[in-house]
Motif scaffolding. Structure first.
Motif, PDB file in Angstrom:
ATOM      1  N   TYR A  86       0.810  -1.223   0.000  1.00 51.52           N
ATOM      2  CA  TYR A  86       0.000   0.000   0.000  1.00 51.52           C
ATOM      3  C   TYR A  86       0.841   1.269   0.000  1.00 51.52           C
ATOM      4  O   TYR A  86       0.311   2.365   0.126  1.00 51.52           O
ATOM      5  CB  TYR A  86      -0.919   0.000   1.232  1.00 51.52           C
ATOM      6  N   ARG A  87       2.135   1.157  -0.169  1.00 53.51           N
ATOM      7  CA  ARG A  87       3.013   2.318  -0.028  1.00 53.51           C
ATOM      8  C   ARG A  87       2.885   3.347  -1.147  1.00 53.51           C
ATOM      9  O   ARG A  87       3.417   4.442  -1.034  1.00 53.51           O
ATOM     10  CB  ARG A  87       4.463   1.867   0.121  1.00 53.51           C
ATOM     11  N   LYS A  88       2.208   3.011  -2.242  1.00 52.38           N
ATOM     12  CA  LYS A  88       2.032   3.983  -3.324  1.00 52.38           C
ATOM     13  C   LYS A  88       0.751   4.798  -3.159  1.00 52.38           C
ATOM     14  O   LYS A  88       0.490   5.704  -3.945  1.00 52.38           O
ATOM     15  CB  LYS A  88       2.044   3.281  -4.681  1.00 52.38           C
ATOM     16  N   VAL A  89      -0.031   4.486  -2.148  1.00 54.72           N
ATOM     17  CA  VAL A  89      -1.259   5.229  -1.877  1.00 54.72           C
ATOM     18  C   VAL A  89      -0.878   6.548  -1.192  1.00 54.72           C
ATOM     19  O   VAL A  89      -0.016   6.560  -0.310  1.00 54.72           O
ATOM     20  CB  VAL A  89      -2.198   4.404  -0.962  1.00 54.72           C
ATOM     21  N   PRO A  90      -1.497   7.664  -1.577  1.00 55.62           N
ATOM     22  CA  PRO A  90      -1.198   8.937  -0.906  1.00 55.62           C
ATOM     23  C   PRO A  90      -1.469   8.849   0.593  1.00 55.62           C
ATOM     24  O   PRO A  90      -2.406   8.185   1.033  1.00 55.62           O
ATOM     25  CB  PRO A  90      -2.153   9.927  -1.575  1.00 55.62           C
ATOM     26  N   VAL A  91      -0.629   9.533   1.381  1.00 57.48           N
ATOM     27  CA  VAL A  91      -0.733   9.501   2.838  1.00 57.48           C
ATOM     28  C   VAL A  91      -0.883  10.916   3.374  1.00 57.48           C
ATOM     29  O   VAL A  91      -0.127  11.813   2.998  1.00 57.48           O
ATOM     30  CB  VAL A  91       0.511   8.838   3.466  1.00 57.48           C
ATOM     31  N   LEU A  92      -1.845  11.086   4.258  1.00 55.19           N
ATOM     32  CA  LEU A  92      -2.027  12.341   4.975  1.00 55.19           C
ATOM     33  C   LEU A  92      -1.494  12.118   6.385  1.00 55.19           C
ATOM     34  O   LEU A  92      -1.965  11.229   7.101  1.00 55.19           O
ATOM     35  CB  LEU A  92      -3.506  12.721   5.024  1.00 55.19           C
ATOM     36  N   GLN A  93      -0.502  12.891   6.749  1.00 59.07           N
ATOM     37  CA  GLN A  93       0.106  12.766   8.066  1.00 59.07           C
ATOM     38  C   GLN A  93      -0.826  13.348   9.125  1.00 59.07           C
ATOM     39  O   GLN A  93      -1.321  14.462   8.975  1.00 59.07           O
ATOM     40  CB  GLN A  93       1.448  13.504   8.087  1.00 59.07           C
ATOM     41  N   LYS A  94      -1.080  12.584  10.183  1.00 60.68           N
ATOM     42  CA  LYS A  94      -1.848  13.105  11.305  1.00 60.68           C
ATOM     43  C   LYS A  94      -0.920  13.870  12.218  1.00 60.68           C
ATOM     44  O   LYS A  94       0.254  13.540  12.296  1.00 60.68           O
ATOM     45  CB  LYS A  94      -2.492  11.955  12.077  1.00 60.68           C
ATOM     46  N   PRO A  95      -1.366  14.878  12.932  1.00 57.98           N
ATOM     47  CA  PRO A  95      -2.747  15.319  13.023  1.00 57.98           C
ATOM     48  C   PRO A  95      -3.204  16.017  11.741  1.00 57.98           C
ATOM     49  O   PRO A  95      -2.412  16.630  11.042  1.00 57.98           O
ATOM     50  CB  PRO A  95      -2.741  16.283  14.202  1.00 57.98           C
ATOM     51  N   TYR A  96      -4.487  15.912  11.467  1.00 61.63           N
ATOM     52  CA  TYR A  96      -5.059  16.499  10.265  1.00 61.63           C
ATOM     53  C   TYR A  96      -4.911  18.014  10.264  1.00 61.63           C
ATOM     54  O   TYR A  96      -5.083  18.652  11.296  1.00 61.63           O
ATOM     55  CB  TYR A  96      -6.562  16.211  10.187  1.00 61.63           C
ATOM     56  N   GLN A  97      -4.635  18.544   9.078  1.00 64.55           N
ATOM     57  CA  GLN A  97      -4.664  19.985   8.870  1.00 64.55           C
ATOM     58  C   GLN A  97      -5.420  20.220   7.571  1.00 64.55           C
ATOM     59  O   GLN A  97      -5.298  19.453   6.614  1.00 64.55           O
ATOM     60  CB  GLN A  97      -3.256  20.558   8.797  1.00 64.55           C
ATOM     61  N   ALA A  98      -6.199  21.284   7.527  1.00 63.47           N
ATOM     62  CA  ALA A  98      -7.083  21.549   6.393  1.00 63.47           C
ATOM     63  C   ALA A  98      -6.320  21.708   5.072  1.00 63.47           C
ATOM     64  O   ALA A  98      -6.741  21.172   4.049  1.00 63.47           O
ATOM     65  CB  ALA A  98      -7.942  22.779   6.667  1.00 63.47           C
ATOM     66  N   GLY A  99      -5.205  22.433   5.077  1.00 65.61           N
ATOM     67  CA  GLY A  99      -4.457  22.677   3.835  1.00 65.61           C
ATOM     68  C   GLY A  99      -3.960  21.402   3.184  1.00 65.61           C
ATOM     69  O   GLY A  99      -4.234  21.156   2.001  1.00 65.61           O
ATOM     70  N   PRO A 100      -3.212  20.562   3.899  1.00 63.91           N
ATOM     71  CA  PRO A 100      -2.747  19.305   3.300  1.00 63.91           C
ATOM     72  C   PRO A 100      -3.892  18.376   2.895  1.00 63.91           C
ATOM     73  O   PRO A 100      -3.799  17.688   1.882  1.00 63.91           O
ATOM     74  CB  PRO A 100      -1.885  18.684   4.400  1.00 63.91           C
ATOM     75  N   LEU A 101      -4.976  18.370   3.666  1.00 58.96           N
ATOM     76  CA  LEU A 101      -6.136  17.550   3.298  1.00 58.96           C
ATOM     77  C   LEU A 101      -6.703  18.006   1.963  1.00 58.96           C
ATOM     78  O   LEU A 101      -6.915  17.206   1.054  1.00 58.96           O
ATOM     79  CB  LEU A 101      -7.202  17.619   4.391  1.00 58.96           C
ATOM     80  N   GLU A 102      -6.912  19.299   1.823  1.00 52.99           N
ATOM     81  CA  GLU A 102      -7.441  19.841   0.564  1.00 52.99           C
ATOM     82  C   GLU A 102      -6.494  19.540  -0.597  1.00 52.99           C
ATOM     83  O   GLU A 102      -6.930  19.126  -1.677  1.00 52.99           O
ATOM     84  CB  GLU A 102      -7.661  21.344   0.689  1.00 52.99           C
ATOM     85  N   HIS A 103      -5.190  19.715  -0.390  1.00 54.53           N
ATOM     86  CA  HIS A 103      -4.205  19.458  -1.436  1.00 54.53           C
ATOM     87  C   HIS A 103      -4.276  18.002  -1.902  1.00 54.53           C
ATOM     88  O   HIS A 103      -4.270  17.727  -3.111  1.00 54.53           O
ATOM     89  CB  HIS A 103      -2.801  19.790  -0.931  1.00 54.53           C
ATOM     90  N   LEU A 104      -4.340  17.060  -0.972  1.00 59.45           N
ATOM     91  CA  LEU A 104      -4.401  15.649  -1.359  1.00 59.45           C
ATOM     92  C   LEU A 104      -5.717  15.296  -2.037  1.00 59.45           C
ATOM     93  O   LEU A 104      -5.747  14.468  -2.953  1.00 59.45           O
ATOM     94  CB  LEU A 104      -4.158  14.745  -0.149  1.00 59.45           C
ATOM     95  N   LEU A 105      -6.802  15.918  -1.629  1.00 62.26           N
ATOM     96  CA  LEU A 105      -8.086  15.662  -2.301  1.00 62.26           C
ATOM     97  C   LEU A 105      -8.035  16.147  -3.753  1.00 62.26           C
ATOM     98  O   LEU A 105      -8.524  15.467  -4.653  1.00 62.26           O
ATOM     99  CB  LEU A 105      -9.227  16.327  -1.547  1.00 62.26           C
ATOM    100  N   ILE A 106      -7.438  17.311  -3.965  1.00 58.60           N
ATOM    101  CA  ILE A 106      -7.269  17.805  -5.339  1.00 58.60           C
ATOM    102  C   ILE A 106      -6.432  16.817  -6.133  1.00 58.60           C
ATOM    103  O   ILE A 106      -6.756  16.468  -7.266  1.00 58.60           O
ATOM    104  CB  ILE A 106      -6.617  19.201  -5.344  1.00 58.60           C
ATOM    105  N   HIS A 107      -5.338  16.360  -5.527  1.00 56.93           N
ATOM    106  CA  HIS A 107      -4.462  15.397  -6.188  1.00 56.93           C
ATOM    107  C   HIS A 107      -5.232  14.127  -6.554  1.00 56.93           C
ATOM    108  O   HIS A 107      -5.104  13.618  -7.671  1.00 56.93           O
ATOM    109  CB  HIS A 107      -3.289  15.069  -5.272  1.00 56.93           C
ATOM    110  N   LEU A 108      -6.039  13.624  -5.648  1.00 58.76           N
ATOM    111  CA  LEU A 108      -6.808  12.405  -5.919  1.00 58.76           C
ATOM    112  C   LEU A 108      -7.802  12.605  -7.056  1.00 58.76           C
ATOM    113  O   LEU A 108      -8.049  11.691  -7.835  1.00 58.76           O
ATOM    114  CB  LEU A 108      -7.562  11.960  -4.667  1.00 58.76           C
ATOM    115  N   LEU A 109      -8.367  13.790  -7.131  1.00 58.98           N
ATOM    116  CA  LEU A 109      -9.376  14.054  -8.160  1.00 58.98           C
ATOM    117  C   LEU A 109      -8.783  14.366  -9.516  1.00 58.98           C
ATOM    118  O   LEU A 109      -9.430  14.177 -10.541  1.00 58.98           O
ATOM    119  CB  LEU A 109     -10.278  15.212  -7.732  1.00 58.98           C
ATOM    120  N   THR A 110      -7.543  14.864  -9.560  1.00 66.30           N
ATOM    121  CA  THR A 110      -7.022  15.365 -10.836  1.00 66.30           C
ATOM    122  C   THR A 110      -5.745  14.697 -11.321  1.00 66.30           C
ATOM    123  O   THR A 110      -5.346  14.932 -12.460  1.00 66.30           O
ATOM    124  CB  THR A 110      -6.734  16.877 -10.740  1.00 66.30           C
TER     125      THR A 110
END
Length: 146
Positions: A86-110
């Motif tokens: 599973y190491r090629k799956v994008p990872v969001l480091q906890k604790p959650y922060q809004a900026g990195p979460l939004e960035h990864l969601l954009i990446h997943l969608l585009t």
């Protein structure tokens, strides 16, 4: 969006972040519930906490791979905390922060994301590689009218 997170306060915090981005969120706090949702409902995206008490969310990830649903893992251990497959799956480091979460969601969608966990990955074309669409341009809005 499917959100799999077993810690109540963390789940509420992330759900609020996702709602602020215009997402409709389905929350599962246990592996059995997450598996039921992932196998019965279509999702555009998913955020999976890796450790769910005594269980791991890998069976949910496998279902999402089969359904070609983009997802990311959230963990405090980073990529090193994932099993090798599973190491090629994008990872969001906890604790959650809004900026990195939004960035990864954009990446997943585009952008290109693994569509399978093994070495025979299928790749989704990346809109970010279009010269007219630089990565990170614009912001994520699940509901642009909101």
């Amino acid at each position: 969006m499917l959100l799999v997170e077993d810690e109540s306060l963390v789940a509420m915090n992330v759900e609020d972040m996702l709602l602020d981005l215009g997402c409709e969120v389905v929350l599962a706090m246990r592996l059995d519930k997450a598996l039921a949702y992932a196998s019965s409902e279509p999702f555009d995206l998913a955020v999976l906490d890796v450790n769910l008490g005594d269980a791991r969310s890998y069976p949910v990830a496998d279902l999402l791979f089969e359904r070609c649903t983009p997802f990311l893992f959230a963990t405090g251990y980073g990529r090193q905390g994932l099993e090798g497959a599973y190491r090629k799956v994008p990872v969001l480091q906890k604790p959650y922060q809004a900026g990195p979460l939004e960035h990864l969601l954009i990446h997943l969608l585009t952008c290109e994301v693994p569509a399978r966990k093994d070495n025979l990955e299928l790749r989704v074309a990346c809109a970010c590689q279009d010269p007219g669409c630089p990565e990170g341009s614009g912001s994520f809005r699940a509901d642009p009218g909101r």
